[in-house]
Enzyme design. Structure first.
Site, PDB file in Angstrom:
ATOM      1  N   HIS A  15     127.462  21.595  29.962  1.00  0.00           N
ATOM      2  CA  HIS A  15     127.015  22.984  29.871  1.00  0.00           C
ATOM      3  C   HIS A  15     126.776  23.341  28.412  1.00  0.00           C
ATOM      4  O   HIS A  15     127.671  23.219  27.575  1.00  0.00           O
ATOM      5  CB  HIS A  15     128.072  23.898  30.478  1.00  0.00           C
ATOM      6  CG  HIS A  15     127.619  25.301  30.681  1.00  0.00           C
ATOM      7  ND1 HIS A  15     126.824  25.685  31.742  1.00  0.00           N
ATOM      8  CD2 HIS A  15     127.848  26.431  29.963  1.00  0.00           C
ATOM      9  CE1 HIS A  15     126.592  26.987  31.677  1.00  0.00           C
ATOM     10  NE2 HIS A  15     127.199  27.474  30.595  1.00  0.00           N
ATOM     11  N   MET A  33     122.982  30.880  22.442  1.00  0.00           N
ATOM     12  CA  MET A  33     123.150  32.305  22.174  1.00  0.00           C
ATOM     13  C   MET A  33     122.332  32.708  20.960  1.00  0.00           C
ATOM     14  O   MET A  33     122.305  31.978  19.962  1.00  0.00           O
ATOM     15  CB  MET A  33     124.617  32.628  21.911  1.00  0.00           C
ATOM     16  CG  MET A  33     125.583  32.193  22.985  1.00  0.00           C
ATOM     17  SD  MET A  33     127.268  32.649  22.520  1.00  0.00           S
ATOM     18  CE  MET A  33     128.195  31.856  23.828  1.00  0.00           C
ATOM     19  N   SER A  42     131.863  23.046  29.021  1.00  0.00           N
ATOM     20  CA  SER A  42     131.074  23.796  28.045  1.00  0.00           C
ATOM     21  C   SER A  42     131.388  23.304  26.638  1.00  0.00           C
ATOM     22  O   SER A  42     132.526  23.436  26.166  1.00  0.00           O
ATOM     23  CB  SER A  42     131.383  25.289  28.147  1.00  0.00           C
ATOM     24  OG  SER A  42     130.777  25.981  27.075  1.00  0.00           O
ATOM     25  N   ASP A  67     131.247  30.881  35.457  1.00  0.00           N
ATOM     26  CA  ASP A  67     131.447  30.620  34.032  1.00  0.00           C
ATOM     27  C   ASP A  67     132.315  31.725  33.452  1.00  0.00           C
ATOM     28  O   ASP A  67     131.930  32.894  33.461  1.00  0.00           O
ATOM     29  CB  ASP A  67     130.087  30.593  33.325  1.00  0.00           C
ATOM     30  CG  ASP A  67     130.192  30.282  31.831  1.00  0.00           C
ATOM     31  OD1 ASP A  67     131.313  30.104  31.335  1.00  0.00           O
ATOM     32  OD2 ASP A  67     129.131  30.218  31.180  1.00  0.00           O
ATOM     33  N   GLY A  68     133.498  31.325  32.965  1.00  0.00           N
ATOM     34  CA  GLY A  68     134.359  32.268  32.281  1.00  0.00           C
ATOM     35  C   GLY A  68     135.772  32.273  32.820  1.00  0.00           C
ATOM     36  O   GLY A  68     136.008  32.657  33.970  1.00  0.00           O
ATOM     37  N   GLY A  69     136.711  31.795  32.036  1.00  0.00           N
ATOM     38  CA  GLY A  69     138.107  31.834  32.437  1.00  0.00           C
ATOM     39  C   GLY A  69     138.491  30.867  33.525  1.00  0.00           C
ATOM     40  O   GLY A  69     139.557  31.009  34.146  1.00  0.00           O
ATOM     41  N   SER A  93     137.595  25.778  27.166  1.00  0.00           N
ATOM     42  CA  SER A  93     138.905  25.456  26.611  1.00  0.00           C
ATOM     43  C   SER A  93     139.792  24.749  27.626  1.00  0.00           C
ATOM     44  O   SER A  93     140.692  23.989  27.244  1.00  0.00           O
ATOM     45  CB  SER A  93     139.597  26.726  26.106  1.00  0.00           C
ATOM     46  OG  SER A  93     139.658  27.713  27.121  1.00  0.00           O
ATOM     47  N   MET A  96     121.537  32.464  26.855  1.00  0.00           N
ATOM     48  CA  MET A  96     121.959  33.843  26.628  1.00  0.00           C
ATOM     49  C   MET A  96     121.134  34.409  25.479  1.00  0.00           C
ATOM     50  O   MET A  96     121.626  34.654  24.378  1.00  0.00           O
ATOM     51  CB  MET A  96     123.461  33.881  26.333  1.00  0.00           C
ATOM     52  CG  MET A  96     124.303  33.597  27.558  1.00  0.00           C
ATOM     53  SD  MET A  96     126.077  33.612  27.215  1.00  0.00           S
ATOM     54  CE  MET A  96     126.315  31.890  26.797  1.00  0.00           C
ATOM     55  N   GLY A 126     129.287  35.826  25.802  1.00  0.00           N
ATOM     56  CA  GLY A 126     129.178  35.896  24.351  1.00  0.00           C
ATOM     57  C   GLY A 126     130.320  35.290  23.589  1.00  0.00           C
ATOM     58  O   GLY A 126     130.161  34.909  22.432  1.00  0.00           O
ATOM     59  N   HIS A 134     122.371  27.086  29.481  1.00  0.00           N
ATOM     60  CA  HIS A 134     122.575  28.498  29.794  1.00  0.00           C
ATOM     61  C   HIS A 134     122.029  29.317  28.636  1.00  0.00           C
ATOM     62  O   HIS A 134     122.607  29.350  27.559  1.00  0.00           O
ATOM     63  CB  HIS A 134     124.084  28.741  29.989  1.00  0.00           C
ATOM     64  CG  HIS A 134     124.445  30.158  30.266  1.00  0.00           C
ATOM     65  ND1 HIS A 134     125.754  30.595  30.203  1.00  0.00           N
ATOM     66  CD2 HIS A 134     123.700  31.257  30.609  1.00  0.00           C
ATOM     67  CE1 HIS A 134     125.798  31.888  30.491  1.00  0.00           C
ATOM     68  NE2 HIS A 134     124.566  32.306  30.733  1.00  0.00           N
ATOM     69  N   GLY A 153     133.959  32.610  23.998  1.00  0.00           N
ATOM     70  CA  GLY A 153     134.797  31.741  24.800  1.00  0.00           C
ATOM     71  C   GLY A 153     136.224  32.263  24.850  1.00  0.00           C
ATOM     72  O   GLY A 153     136.623  33.154  24.111  1.00  0.00           O
ATOM     73  N   ASP A 182     125.615  26.359  25.989  1.00  0.00           N
ATOM     74  CA  ASP A 182     125.425  27.796  25.851  1.00  0.00           C
ATOM     75  C   ASP A 182     124.572  28.094  24.622  1.00  0.00           C
ATOM     76  O   ASP A 182     125.033  27.954  23.487  1.00  0.00           O
ATOM     77  CB  ASP A 182     126.771  28.496  25.717  1.00  0.00           C
ATOM     78  CG  ASP A 182     127.560  28.501  27.004  1.00  0.00           C
ATOM     79  OD1 ASP A 182     127.020  28.974  28.026  1.00  0.00           O
ATOM     80  OD2 ASP A 182     128.716  28.031  27.003  1.00  0.00           O
ATOM     81  N   MET A 217     128.650  35.178  36.173  1.00  0.00           N
ATOM     82  CA  MET A 217     129.521  35.272  35.009  1.00  0.00           C
ATOM     83  C   MET A 217     130.834  35.939  35.428  1.00  0.00           C
ATOM     84  O   MET A 217     130.832  37.039  35.976  1.00  0.00           O
ATOM     85  CB  MET A 217     128.857  36.083  33.899  1.00  0.00           C
ATOM     86  CG  MET A 217     127.655  35.407  33.256  1.00  0.00           C
ATOM     87  SD  MET A 217     128.054  33.822  32.463  1.00  0.00           S
ATOM     88  CE  MET A 217     129.290  34.328  31.249  1.00  0.00           C
TER      89      MET A 217
END
Length: 221
Positions: free
Chosen positions: A33, A37, A8, A175-177, A198, A68, A142, A66, A144, A35, A137
């Site tokens: 990826h 927003m 991302s 997506d996420g963590g 990250s 959002m 919203g 993606h 990172g 994002d 998700m």
């Protein structure tokens, strides 16, 4: 199953964004990826069509967009024109989800639908066979750098079971963590496309990309 990494760029160095994208693609990332927003569907504002268009010449990797944003169908044709290959919209943002999925497919893009952590997978019942990818998700969208929400793995397992039962080839993206430390458990739950921000761009992006890919190779069949 074949696994793919989707770094991302939200976590990348925006002063050197083209170089960052090229670096992870050359290291083996098949997807990039992006994002998008709007500050309405999610609190943050990120970037839009000009950034996609400027990055498109930097790589031949798949642009995994993606969205959002509220009412995402308004932007499908523009995203395609700027280089999108996959367009994923949120079920929660679409008044007429079937219509938006068809808009994406009519543009010649692969169609994805994203679900927030608390959204049940049954909202996809009428469109699942039209989708190329479902994005689960694993944090609330919203921002990172959030921690992975454990109960979302149950959604991944249930969705993979349903996809297999129906004989579909739909990808499951998370997506996420996501990190090299937890990705094995997510793979075992049934996901096969992994968004990492990250965990890729928070250091040597090429080395971190290759670390994920080596993990994938150990599970591919």
């Amino acid at each position: 199953m074949y696994y793919k990494l989707a770094p991302s760029i939200l976590a990348a160095d925006f002063c050197n964004l083209g170089l960052e994208v090229s670096t992870v693609a050359q290291a083996g990332a098949e997807y990039i990826h992006l994002d998008v927003m709007d500050g309405a569907f999610v609190p943050s504002i990120s970037f839009g069509m000009p950034v996609l268009k400027s990055l498109r010449p930097c790589t031949e990797a798949v642009f995994d967009v993606h969205m959002m944003v509220e009412d995402p169908g308004r932007y499908v044709a523009d995203m395609k024109a700027c280089g999108a290959d996959i367009i994923t919209v949120h079920a929660e943002a679409c008044t007429h989800l079937d219509r938006v999925v068809n808009q994406i497919r009519e543009q010649g893009c692969r169609a994805g639908v994203a679900l927030n952590p608390a959204t049940p997978i049954h909202v996809l019942d009428c469109v699942l066979d039209q989708l190329d990818m479902v994005l689960i998700m694993t944090v609330n969208p919203g921002f990172g750098g959030q921690k992975f929400i454990p109960y979302t793995l149950d959604k991944v397992r249930s969705l993979r079971e349903r996809i297999n039962r129906l004989g579909l080839k739909t990808d499951i993206q998370v997506d996420g963590g996501v990190s090299a430390a937890n990705v094995r458990g997510i793979m075992e739950a049934g996901a096969n496309v992994f968004v990492a921000g990250s965990a890729v761009f928070g250091g040597d992006a090429a080395a971190k990309t290759k670390e994920f890919i080596e993990i994938f190779k150990g599970y591919e069949s």
